[in-house]
Design a protein around this motif. Structure first.
Motif, PDB file in Angstrom:
ATOM      1  N   GLY A   9       0.775  -1.234   0.000  1.00  0.00           N
ATOM      2  CA  GLY A   9       0.000   0.000   0.000  1.00  0.00           C
ATOM      3  C   GLY A   9       0.803   1.277   0.000  1.00  0.00           C
ATOM      4  N   CYS A  10       1.972   1.288   0.655  1.00  0.00           N
ATOM      5  CA  CYS A  10       2.725   2.545   0.776  1.00  0.00           C
ATOM      6  C   CYS A  10       3.224   3.067  -0.558  1.00  0.00           C
ATOM      7  CB  CYS A  10       3.881   2.386   1.758  1.00  0.00           C
ATOM      8  SG  CYS A  10       5.116   1.166   1.266  1.00  0.00           S
ATOM      9  N   ILE A  11       3.351   2.191  -1.562  1.00  0.00           N
ATOM     10  CA  ILE A  11       3.701   2.661  -2.905  1.00  0.00           C
ATOM     11  C   ILE A  11       2.625   2.256  -3.920  1.00  0.00           C
ATOM     12  CG2 ILE A  11       6.189   2.787  -2.537  1.00  0.00           C
ATOM     13  CD1 ILE A  11       6.470   0.118  -3.973  1.00  0.00           C
ATOM     14  N   ALA A  12       1.480   1.818  -3.408  1.00  0.00           N
ATOM     15  CA  ALA A  12       0.332   1.465  -4.264  1.00  0.00           C
ATOM     16  C   ALA A  12       0.728   0.510  -5.384  1.00  0.00           C
ATOM     17  CB  ALA A  12      -0.316   2.729  -4.831  1.00  0.00           C
ATOM     18  N   HIS A  13       1.470  -0.519  -5.025  1.00  0.00           N
ATOM     19  CA  HIS A  13       2.036  -1.441  -6.001  1.00  0.00           C
ATOM     20  C   HIS A  13       1.477  -2.844  -5.835  1.00  0.00           C
ATOM     21  CE1 HIS A  13       4.955  -4.724  -6.780  1.00  0.00           C
ATOM     22  NE2 HIS A  13       5.172  -4.082  -7.912  1.00  0.00           N
ATOM     23  N   ALA A  14       1.203  -3.498  -6.960  1.00  0.00           N
ATOM     24  CA  ALA A  14       0.740  -4.882  -6.954  1.00  0.00           C
ATOM     25  C   ALA A  14       1.687  -5.753  -7.761  1.00  0.00           C
ATOM     26  CB  ALA A  14      -0.669  -4.983  -7.527  1.00  0.00           C
ATOM     27  N   ALA A  15       2.256  -6.751  -7.084  1.00  0.00           N
ATOM     28  CA  ALA A  15       2.965  -7.831  -7.769  1.00  0.00           C
ATOM     29  C   ALA A  15       2.023  -9.028  -7.826  1.00  0.00           C
ATOM     30  CB  ALA A  15       4.242  -8.187  -7.026  1.00  0.00           C
ATOM     31  N   PHE A  27       5.211 -11.616 -11.388  1.00  0.00           N
ATOM     32  CA  PHE A  27       4.993 -10.499 -12.294  1.00  0.00           C
ATOM     33  C   PHE A  27       5.275  -9.203 -11.539  1.00  0.00           C
ATOM     34  CE2 PHE A  27       2.437 -13.994 -13.739  1.00  0.00           C
ATOM     35  CZ  PHE A  27       2.415 -13.928 -15.131  1.00  0.00           C
ATOM     36  N   ASP A  28       6.191  -8.401 -12.053  1.00  0.00           N
ATOM     37  CA  ASP A  28       6.525  -7.080 -11.503  1.00  0.00           C
ATOM     38  C   ASP A  28       6.834  -7.119 -10.010  1.00  0.00           C
ATOM     39  OD1 ASP A  28       6.105  -6.014 -14.034  1.00  0.00           O
ATOM     40  OD2 ASP A  28       4.027  -5.496 -13.630  1.00  0.00           O
ATOM     41  N   PRO A  29       7.799  -7.952  -9.592  1.00  0.00           N
ATOM     42  CA  PRO A  29       8.111  -8.080  -8.162  1.00  0.00           C
ATOM     43  C   PRO A  29       8.846  -6.856  -7.621  1.00  0.00           C
ATOM     44  CG  PRO A  29       9.719  -9.286  -9.454  1.00  0.00           C
ATOM     45  CD  PRO A  29       8.678  -8.799 -10.424  1.00  0.00           C
ATOM     46  N   LEU A  30       8.711  -6.632  -6.328  1.00  0.00           N
ATOM     47  CA  LEU A  30       9.460  -5.582  -5.647  1.00  0.00           C
ATOM     48  C   LEU A  30      10.912  -6.005  -5.424  1.00  0.00           C
ATOM     49  CD1 LEU A  30       7.006  -4.206  -2.915  1.00  0.00           C
ATOM     50  CD2 LEU A  30       7.731  -3.082  -5.025  1.00  0.00           C
ATOM     51  N   ARG A  31      11.697  -5.084  -4.924  1.00  0.00           N
ATOM     52  CA  ARG A  31      13.131  -5.274  -4.752  1.00  0.00           C
ATOM     53  C   ARG A  31      13.441  -6.379  -3.742  1.00  0.00           C
ATOM     54  NH1 ARG A  31      17.184  -1.116  -5.137  1.00  0.00           N
ATOM     55  NH2 ARG A  31      19.197  -2.147  -5.417  1.00  0.00           N
ATOM     56  N   ILE A 178     -10.522 -11.068 -15.559  1.00  0.00           N
ATOM     57  CA  ILE A 178     -10.159 -10.242 -14.418  1.00  0.00           C
ATOM     58  C   ILE A 178      -8.975  -9.378 -14.810  1.00  0.00           C
ATOM     59  CG2 ILE A 178      -9.486 -10.211 -11.992  1.00  0.00           C
ATOM     60  CD1 ILE A 178     -12.221 -11.461 -12.518  1.00  0.00           C
ATOM     61  N   VAL A 179      -9.063  -8.091 -14.498  1.00  0.00           N
ATOM     62  CA  VAL A 179      -7.965  -7.159 -14.745  1.00  0.00           C
ATOM     63  C   VAL A 179      -7.112  -7.074 -13.490  1.00  0.00           C
ATOM     64  CG1 VAL A 179      -7.324  -4.786 -15.334  1.00  0.00           C
ATOM     65  CG2 VAL A 179      -9.364  -5.830 -16.361  1.00  0.00           C
ATOM     66  N   TYR A 180      -5.821  -7.377 -13.634  1.00  0.00           N
ATOM     67  CA  TYR A 180      -4.858  -7.309 -12.526  1.00  0.00           C
ATOM     68  C   TYR A 180      -3.824  -6.226 -12.850  1.00  0.00           C
ATOM     69  CZ  TYR A 180      -6.650 -11.998 -11.307  1.00  0.00           C
ATOM     70  OH  TYR A 180      -7.441 -13.084 -10.972  1.00  0.00           O
ATOM     71  N   PRO A 181      -4.029  -4.994 -12.398  1.00  0.00           N
ATOM     72  CA  PRO A 181      -3.101  -3.904 -12.726  1.00  0.00           C
ATOM     73  C   PRO A 181      -1.898  -3.867 -11.796  1.00  0.00           C
ATOM     74  CG  PRO A 181      -4.893  -3.061 -11.410  1.00  0.00           C
ATOM     75  CD  PRO A 181      -5.171  -4.537 -11.604  1.00  0.00           C
ATOM     76  N   ASN A 182      -0.921  -3.059 -12.172  1.00  0.00           N
ATOM     77  CA  ASN A 182       0.311  -2.930 -11.388  1.00  0.00           C
ATOM     78  C   ASN A 182       0.176  -1.931 -10.245  1.00  0.00           C
ATOM     79  OD1 ASN A 182       3.781  -2.025 -12.169  1.00  0.00           O
ATOM     80  ND2 ASN A 182       2.979  -3.435 -10.652  1.00  0.00           N
ATOM     81  N   HIS A 183      -0.837  -1.049 -10.306  1.00  0.00           N
ATOM     82  CA  HIS A 183      -0.971  -0.010  -9.282  1.00  0.00           C
ATOM     83  C   HIS A 183      -2.429   0.273  -8.965  1.00  0.00           C
ATOM     84  CE1 HIS A 183       3.267   0.875  -9.524  1.00  0.00           C
ATOM     85  NE2 HIS A 183       3.175   1.058 -10.836  1.00  0.00           N
ATOM     86  N   GLY A 184      -2.621   0.889  -7.791  1.00  0.00           N
ATOM     87  CA  GLY A 184      -3.925   1.371  -7.383  1.00  0.00           C
ATOM     88  C   GLY A 184      -3.841   2.842  -7.011  1.00  0.00           C
ATOM     89  N   ALA A 185      -4.913   3.354  -6.401  1.00  0.00           N
ATOM     90  CA  ALA A 185      -4.977   4.762  -6.029  1.00  0.00           C
ATOM     91  C   ALA A 185      -3.770   5.165  -5.189  1.00  0.00           C
ATOM     92  CB  ALA A 185      -6.260   5.032  -5.257  1.00  0.00           C
ATOM     93  N   GLY A 186      -3.226   6.335  -5.505  1.00  0.00           N
ATOM     94  CA  GLY A 186      -2.054   6.823  -4.781  1.00  0.00           C
ATOM     95  C   GLY A 186      -0.795   6.776  -5.605  1.00  0.00           C
TER      96      GLY A 186
END
Length: 471
Positions: A9-15, A27-31, A178-186
């Motif tokens: 949530g702190c960077i509104a990121h979805a892996a 898919f699109d993993p964090l560091r 289903i749509v699985y995006p990389n980001h949400g609000a913020g």
């Protein structure tokens, strides 16, 4: 289909974690990759692929460490040119993860290499799309980021590419996907994303402004580009790290997790090329801090503000944290490419106090005190929220200097008369306070609870203004 969204949530990121029959893909993993490795081990699965939807601007991906530690193959879509070993897929190419299929759909527009991954289950049924920054819930990816790295890729060119990608590749797919995006609000990667982090494609076709079927290309470009704010300054730097490669997080942690005594900390901090970053909460920072510290609290959008306010991505950083929060601070710095933490104050700020070292404080006032001061014409109010927040509603006669503009507008802060800072809730105004302190200003106070408390406390309500009306 076994697909798991891992949301930060702190960077509104979805892996996303996909697993079937002992094989897994990210898919699109964090560091920080260990949680993904642990997740695969729980399933007795081997991480086979790391799929990247594009070269990210708002965070540094974990693709290289996953490839090194797990032997996973890094996959990008067409036109990608990374400076490391990766598989550059062709449009419509298919990959097997167990009995699942991941199909590549090249969808340029947010960036030139942007790719959507179509997920197909073991029965051949299309389940969903990992859409990256091509399609969000309620929005689409901004097309103005790539030009900060490649000048020829103008926002107009990419916006037109995105128009065709959405209509020729995305909108032709079944509504029940289903749509699985990389980001949400913020996230700053779009302008009006929903708080929801998944939806059906069919519902997005009905509700997402960018998917209106009667929209012309020119109308799409105009609506997409209208209202875009300047992207955060660290975005191009993160893109280059994701393209060129980076140091392993293990090495970064080893360097940063160096416990320093008060005397060691003070000696190192006296170097002009070192920044003291205090990650404690605003209320604790205000009561006492090491002079010249920058306060960016971990409890909110820490990484975003680090990237926005610390201009040198290679800045050497000394950390002051709550005991036990050192590792989290280093990891969250690394998410946006700030890899040069060089140690932390052992024992935290209490150790500094116990050593009788010099401290500074930020004066804070309650909203009722601010209102009393304004009734007596005793204070100037400076609001550090975003321009859009300020324009929506603010205290009459307040001056708006957004937090990300402060360093370039220091001359606008009065030096010989008192003023008061406010933001929405107190987080950003304390960051602002620490910046002003670094620049020698002390003739100000900070409103506890910010604008939300001012609204609750103010009488009469005409103390506030919003467009065309008084509340």
């Amino acid at each position: 289909m076994k697909i798991e969204q891992i949301y930060t949530g702190c960077i509104a990121h979805a892996a996303y974690y996909l697993e079937n029959n002992g094989e897994a893909a990210l898919f699109d993993p964090l560091r920080e990759v260990q949680p993904y490795i642990d997740r695969a081990k729980k399933d007795n699965a081997k991480i086979k692929y790391v799929f990247e939807t594009h070269f990210h601007a708002d965070f540094v991906s974990g693709h290289l460490d996953l490839a090194k530690k797990e032997g996973a193959t890094i996959v990008y879509g067409p036109t990608a040119k990374p400076n490391f070993n990766a598989l550059i897929a062709e449009d419509n190419q298919e990959f097997k993860v167990g009995n699942y299929i991941v199909k590549v759909l090249h969808t340029p527009g947010h960036t030139l290499e942007s790719t959507t991954y179509l997920l197909i289950d073991e029965n051949g049924k299309e389940h969903g799309i990992i859409s990256g920054d091509t399609l969000f819930i309620g929005d689409v990816g901004r097309p103005d980021l790539a030009q900060h790295v490649i000048a020829d890729l103008t926002e107009d060119k990419l916006a037109r590419m995105l128009y065709h990608s959405l209509r020729n590749k995305i909108m032709t797919l079944p509504d029940d996907l289903i749509v699985y995006p990389n980001h949400g609000a913020g996230s700053a990667c779009g302008k009006m994303m929903s708080k929801e982090t998944t939806d059906t494609l069919g519902n997005q076709k009905k509700t997402n402004y960018a998917l209106r079927p009667d929209m012309t290309e020119d109308e799409f470009v105009n609506e997409l580009l209208t209202g875009l704010t300047t992207p955060p300054s660290y975005f191009p730097k993160n893109v280059l790290m994701n393209i060129q490669g980076y140091e392993s997080l293990d090495s970064i942690m080893e360097r940063g997790k160096k416990a320093l005594t008060v005397e060691e900390f003070q000696t190192i901090s006296e170097n002009n090329d070192v920044l003291i970053l205090d990650t404690r909460k605003a209320e604790d920072f205000a009561k006492g801090f090491i002079p010249n510290s920058l306060n960016i609290g971990l409890e909110s959008n820490f990484a975003m503000w680090v990237g926005e306010l610390i201009t040198d991505i290679k800045q050497k950083i000394l950390l002051v944290t709550y005991p036990g929060k050192e590792e989290e601070s280093i990891i969250r710095l690394s998410r946006v490419g700030y890899d040069h933490a060089i140690g932390y104050l052992d024992g935290g700020f209490d150790a500094w106090i116990n050593a009788n070292k010099k401290i500074d404080v930020v004066n804070r006032i309650y909203a009722k005190d601010l209102i009393q001061q304004r009734e007596n014409n005793q204070s100037l109010l400076i609001d550090v929220r975003k321009k859009s927040e300020f324009n929506a509603e603010h205290v009459i006669d307040a001056i708006n200097i957004p937090l990300n503009e402060i360093s370039n507008r220091l001359s606008e802060f009065p030096k010989n008369k008192p003023f008061v800072l406010n933001c929405a809730g107190g987080y950003r105004s304390m960051i602002a306070a620490s910046i002003l302190k670094q620049n020698g200003l002390s003739n100000f106070s900070d409103v506890i609870g910010g604008f939300s408390e001012i609204k609750k406390t103010a009488v009469p309500t005409t103390e506030f203004v919003c467009p065309s009306t008084l509340l």
